[in-house]
Motif scaffolding. Sequence first.
Motif, PDB file in Angstrom:
ATOM      1  N   UNK A  63      10.830  -1.501  -6.499  1.00 19.63           N
ATOM      2  CA  UNK A  63      11.294  -1.754  -7.868  1.00 19.63           C
ATOM      3  C   UNK A  63      10.121  -2.023  -8.820  1.00 19.63           C
ATOM      4  N   UNK A  64       9.074  -2.679  -8.330  1.00 13.95           N
ATOM      5  CA  UNK A  64       7.882  -2.885  -9.166  1.00 13.95           C
ATOM      6  C   UNK A  64       7.283  -1.549  -9.609  1.00 13.95           C
ATOM      7  N   UNK A  65       7.459  -0.543  -8.771  1.00 14.96           N
ATOM      8  CA  UNK A  65       6.952   0.804  -9.066  1.00 14.96           C
ATOM      9  C   UNK A  65       8.029   1.688  -9.692  1.00 14.96           C
ATOM     10  N   UNK A  66       9.151   1.086 -10.083  1.00 17.38           N
ATOM     11  CA  UNK A  66      10.268   1.798 -10.728  1.00 17.38           C
ATOM     12  C   UNK A  66      10.889   2.852  -9.816  1.00 17.38           C
TER      13      UNK A  66
ATOM     14  N   UNK B  73       0.824  -1.202   0.000  1.00 18.22           N
ATOM     15  CA  UNK B  73       0.000   0.000   0.000  1.00 18.22           C
ATOM     16  C   UNK B  73       0.861   1.256   0.000  1.00 18.22           C
ATOM     17  N   UNK B  74       1.857   1.282   0.860  1.00 19.29           N
ATOM     18  CA  UNK B  74       2.712   2.467   0.964  1.00 19.29           C
ATOM     19  C   UNK B  74       3.596   2.636  -0.270  1.00 19.29           C
ATOM     20  N   UNK B  75       4.047   1.533  -0.855  1.00 15.97           N
ATOM     21  CA  UNK B  75       4.844   1.620  -2.075  1.00 15.97           C
ATOM     22  C   UNK B  75       4.056   2.248  -3.209  1.00 15.97           C
TER      23      UNK B  75
ATOM     24  N   UNK C 280       3.217   9.599  -5.649  1.00 15.86           N
ATOM     25  CA  UNK C 280       3.757  10.915  -5.281  1.00 15.86           C
ATOM     26  C   UNK C 280       5.044  11.242  -6.037  1.00 15.86           C
ATOM     27  N   UNK C 281       5.496  10.307  -6.885  1.00 17.35           N
ATOM     28  CA  UNK C 281       6.717  10.496  -7.672  1.00 17.35           C
ATOM     29  C   UNK C 281       7.939  10.796  -6.814  1.00 17.35           C
ATOM     30  N   UNK C 282       8.106  10.037  -5.738  1.00 20.70           N
ATOM     31  CA  UNK C 282       9.291  10.236  -4.902  1.00 20.70           C
ATOM     32  C   UNK C 282      10.544   9.860  -5.685  1.00 20.70           C
TER      33      UNK C 282
END
Length: 99
Positions: free
Chosen positions: A56-59, A16-18, A24-26
């Motif tokens: 990593x799944x979220x790049x 969820x947090x990832x 938010x494009x951190x």
Amino acid sequence: MKGVPYEVSNVTEVKKDGAELAAKNVDVVKIWVDDHLGKDRKIPFDLSKAIIENAHRHHLKVAAHVFYLADAKALIDADLTGLAHSVRDKPVDDELIQI
């Protein structure tokens, strides 16, 4: 809305947090893997690994605050992007450099 740091205790929270951090494009996710010389509880390795995989799944890149050489090696083996600073319990060895 969460602030910094995000605290997670299970893989469901990691997922969820990832997703929230990715939205938010951190620039980077930083994990804190340090027990303050045995005074605190260190994040469990399986949770650190889940954070790395999910990010990593979220790049997203993942950096770690570490103290121990063994933790640095294990996290890099788990595909950590980078260390936020060097280890401090022992000299960095060739094995870590080669990973």
